[in-house]
Design a protein around this motif. Sequence first.
Motif, PDB file in Angstrom:
ATOM      1  N   PHE A  23       0.849  -1.191   0.000  1.00  0.00           N
ATOM      2  CA  PHE A  23       0.000   0.000   0.000  1.00  0.00           C
ATOM      3  C   PHE A  23       0.884   1.240   0.000  1.00  0.00           C
ATOM      4  CE2 PHE A  23      -3.084   2.986   1.967  1.00  0.00           C
ATOM      5  CZ  PHE A  23      -4.084   2.861   1.014  1.00  0.00           C
ATOM      6  N   THR A  24       1.219   1.675  -1.190  1.00  0.00           N
ATOM      7  CA  THR A  24       2.090   2.828  -1.388  1.00  0.00           C
ATOM      8  C   THR A  24       1.262   4.117  -1.422  1.00  0.00           C
ATOM      9  OG1 THR A  24       1.858   2.635  -3.778  1.00  0.00           O
ATOM     10  CG2 THR A  24       3.734   1.460  -2.759  1.00  0.00           C
ATOM     11  N   ASN A  77      -8.530  -9.145  -4.441  1.00  0.00           N
ATOM     12  CA  ASN A  77      -7.186  -9.004  -5.002  1.00  0.00           C
ATOM     13  C   ASN A  77      -7.153  -7.847  -5.993  1.00  0.00           C
ATOM     14  OD1 ASN A  77      -5.845 -11.085  -3.604  1.00  0.00           O
ATOM     15  ND2 ASN A  77      -6.719 -12.606  -4.977  1.00  0.00           N
ATOM     16  N   ARG A  78      -8.162  -7.748  -6.829  1.00  0.00           N
ATOM     17  CA  ARG A  78      -8.228  -6.641  -7.795  1.00  0.00           C
ATOM     18  C   ARG A  78      -8.381  -5.311  -7.055  1.00  0.00           C
ATOM     19  NH1 ARG A  78      -6.006  -4.839 -11.593  1.00  0.00           N
ATOM     20  NH2 ARG A  78      -7.112  -3.496 -12.989  1.00  0.00           N
ATOM     21  N   LEU A  79      -9.201  -5.304  -6.003  1.00  0.00           N
ATOM     22  CA  LEU A  79      -9.393  -4.080  -5.230  1.00  0.00           C
ATOM     23  C   LEU A  79      -8.077  -3.606  -4.608  1.00  0.00           C
ATOM     24  CD1 LEU A  79     -12.824  -4.928  -3.611  1.00  0.00           C
ATOM     25  CD2 LEU A  79     -12.363  -3.019  -5.183  1.00  0.00           C
ATOM     26  N   GLY A  84      -7.181  -0.353  -2.977  1.00  0.00           N
ATOM     27  CA  GLY A  84      -7.873  -0.718  -1.749  1.00  0.00           C
ATOM     28  C   GLY A  84      -6.893  -1.077  -0.649  1.00  0.00           C
ATOM     29  N   ASN A  85      -7.280  -0.814   0.571  1.00  0.00           N
ATOM     30  CA  ASN A  85      -6.485  -1.159   1.740  1.00  0.00           C
ATOM     31  C   ASN A  85      -7.240  -2.256   2.486  1.00  0.00           C
ATOM     32  OD1 ASN A  85      -5.873  -0.984   4.701  1.00  0.00           O
ATOM     33  ND2 ASN A  85      -4.347   0.472   3.949  1.00  0.00           N
ATOM     34  N   ILE A  86      -6.576  -3.326   2.791  1.00  0.00           N
ATOM     35  CA  ILE A  86      -7.231  -4.488   3.394  1.00  0.00           C
ATOM     36  C   ILE A  86      -7.946  -4.132   4.694  1.00  0.00           C
ATOM     37  CG2 ILE A  86      -5.196  -5.329   4.622  1.00  0.00           C
ATOM     38  CD1 ILE A  86      -7.937  -7.439   2.861  1.00  0.00           C
ATOM     39  N   LYS A  91     -14.201  -3.866   6.234  1.00  0.00           N
ATOM     40  CA  LYS A  91     -15.552  -3.368   6.550  1.00  0.00           C
ATOM     41  C   LYS A  91     -16.575  -3.982   5.597  1.00  0.00           C
ATOM     42  CE  LYS A  91     -13.503  -0.711   9.493  1.00  0.00           C
ATOM     43  NZ  LYS A  91     -12.369  -1.433  10.025  1.00  0.00           N
ATOM     44  N   VAL A  92     -16.151  -4.290   4.376  1.00  0.00           N
ATOM     45  CA  VAL A  92     -17.041  -4.956   3.416  1.00  0.00           C
ATOM     46  C   VAL A  92     -17.256  -6.397   3.867  1.00  0.00           C
ATOM     47  CG1 VAL A  92     -17.420  -5.592   1.004  1.00  0.00           C
ATOM     48  CG2 VAL A  92     -16.251  -3.439   1.552  1.00  0.00           C
TER      49      VAL A  92
END
Length: 136
Positions: A23-24, A77-79, A84-86, A91-92
């Motif tokens: 997550f850059t 994985n695509r998110l 996206g941040n895990i 929350k999903v």
Amino acid sequence: MREATDIASYLADLEDIPGTQVFTAQRARQGYHLNQCAMSLMKPENRERFKADEQAYIDEWPMSEEQKQALLARDYNRLLNLGGNIYFLAKVFSTDGISVVQGVSTMTGMSVEEYQAMMMAGGRSPVGQRSIRENN
């Protein structure tokens, strides 16, 4: 302090880790609205609106169509690749009524039981998992 070319090289190396999306800052910018949408699901009224009509709810957020489709498909994985941040995407999982272990196992191609067993045994072996470039 690193020079610009060193930073570019460093960031390129982060993309060379197999099966990992670091997550850059670039991903943070790319996924800002996606992650804000996911975080909005902390509020019960937003979860209810989301569950009632996911498409209408996510259309309220200025995400890319690719992000919206990946969210609707629960393609985590695509998110991650789309910013996206895990921790936010969890929350999903929660809104869907699944645990983090269940959600993350979908990202591995393993059953929940297989994923739990792998993690209890110490996780994936690092052998062959250090570099995409070196394994091609």
